[in-house]
Design a protein around this motif. Structure first.
Motif, PDB file in Angstrom:
ATOM      1  N   SER A  13       0.847  -1.183   0.000  1.00 23.99           N
ATOM      2  CA  SER A  13       0.000   0.000   0.000  1.00 23.99           C
ATOM      3  C   SER A  13       0.886   1.238   0.000  1.00 23.99           C
ATOM      4  O   SER A  13       1.730   1.412   0.886  1.00 23.99           O
ATOM      5  N   ASP A  16       0.316   3.604   3.071  1.00 18.26           N
ATOM      6  CA  ASP A  16       1.023   3.142   4.267  1.00 18.26           C
ATOM      7  C   ASP A  16       2.522   3.352   4.123  1.00 18.26           C
ATOM      8  O   ASP A  16       3.185   3.773   5.076  1.00 18.26           O
ATOM      9  N   GLY A  24       1.432  -4.732   3.313  1.00 23.78           N
ATOM     10  CA  GLY A  24       1.375  -5.330   1.994  1.00 23.78           C
ATOM     11  C   GLY A  24       1.102  -6.814   2.108  1.00 23.78           C
ATOM     12  O   GLY A  24       0.878  -7.347   3.196  1.00 23.78           O
ATOM     13  N   LEU A  44      -5.640  -3.447   0.368  1.00 23.92           N
ATOM     14  CA  LEU A  44      -5.834  -1.999   0.527  1.00 23.92           C
ATOM     15  C   LEU A  44      -6.972  -1.693   1.495  1.00 23.92           C
ATOM     16  O   LEU A  44      -6.881  -0.755   2.300  1.00 23.92           O
ATOM     17  N   SER A  47      -5.944  -1.685   5.117  1.00 27.15           N
ATOM     18  CA  SER A  47      -4.859  -0.766   5.446  1.00 27.15           C
ATOM     19  C   SER A  47      -5.134  -0.036   6.755  1.00 27.15           C
ATOM     20  O   SER A  47      -6.223   0.483   6.973  1.00 27.15           O
ATOM     21  N   ALA A  52      -6.184   4.006   1.833  1.00 22.59           N
ATOM     22  CA  ALA A  52      -5.277   3.419   0.839  1.00 22.59           C
ATOM     23  C   ALA A  52      -6.026   3.119  -0.454  1.00 22.59           C
ATOM     24  O   ALA A  52      -7.056   2.455  -0.449  1.00 22.59           O
ATOM     25  N   GLU A  53      -5.502   3.651  -1.540  1.00 20.78           N
ATOM     26  CA  GLU A  53      -6.082   3.401  -2.856  1.00 20.78           C
ATOM     27  C   GLU A  53      -5.035   2.934  -3.858  1.00 20.78           C
ATOM     28  O   GLU A  53      -5.353   2.235  -4.802  1.00 20.78           O
ATOM     29  N   TYR A  55      -1.154   1.300  -4.964  1.00 21.56           N
ATOM     30  CA  TYR A  55      -0.239   0.241  -4.566  1.00 21.56           C
ATOM     31  C   TYR A  55       0.954   0.231  -5.522  1.00 21.56           C
ATOM     32  O   TYR A  55       0.934   0.859  -6.587  1.00 21.56           O
TER      33      TYR A  55
END
Length: 172
Positions: A13, A16, A24, A44, A47, A52-53, A55
């Motif tokens: 992510s 993050d 991850g 995600l 997260s 989180a969108e 990666y």
């Protein structure tokens, strides 16, 4: 042929990562791209950052010498994973490194591959067969080595060392 272990990717992510958190997941890559995307979405959604969108692929295993960029498409990851399990990974890496589109690599290998041999001379020996006159039978190996040398110097064939021998590609 030696079976390549399951290719996998480590997807992290970015939200993050940017927040100095490690979040991850390792994902088996030899599956449908939609399934890989679903596993990324699940990672995600879990997260700790909450928003989180995005990666990135931060690592990979069992792709041989095939290099994956952080932002390679998931469709290409799934295709490359399939290819390295169906063909010698060194061949896939060769064509990927030469700039072939990922969706063209399998066709190139199928069209140009003459198989994996101990040496180019072994392919020549197979091509010679047993149909030589009796007086030349004792010289088949010498003839095969000469033919292989000619093929190599003329550029008729390209050889790539693999874990199973020498992959031979036609340049015709």
């Amino acid at each position: 042929m030696t079976r390549t272990p399951t290719p996998s990717i480590y997807v992290a992510s970015l939200a993050d990562y940017n927040a100095s958190r490690h979040h991850g997941v390792w994902i088996d890559a030899d599956q449908d791209a939609e399934e890989i995307r679903a596993q990324i979405k699940t990672m995600l959604d879990r997260s700790p950052t909450g928003d989180a969108e995005d990666y990135a692929i931060h690592d990979c295993e069992n792709f041989g010498a095939v290099e994956l960029s952080e932002f390679i498409s998931i469709d290409d990851v799934a295709t490359l994973a399939r290819l390295v399990t169906e063909h010698p990974p060194e061949l896939v890496a060769h064509f990927h490194g030469e700039g072939y589109a990922v969706d063209e690599i399998g066709d190139e290998i199928e069209d140009r591959s003459r198989g994996v041999w101990e040496s180019l001379a072994d392919l020549a020996l197979e091509d010679i067969g047993d149909d030589l006159p009796e007086r030349f039978q004792d010289h088949r190996w010498t003839l095969a080595k000469a033919i292989a040398n000619d093929w190599e110097h003329s550029g008729s064939y390209l050889t790539i060392r693999t874990s199973d021998g020498v992959a031979v590609l036609s340049n015709d």
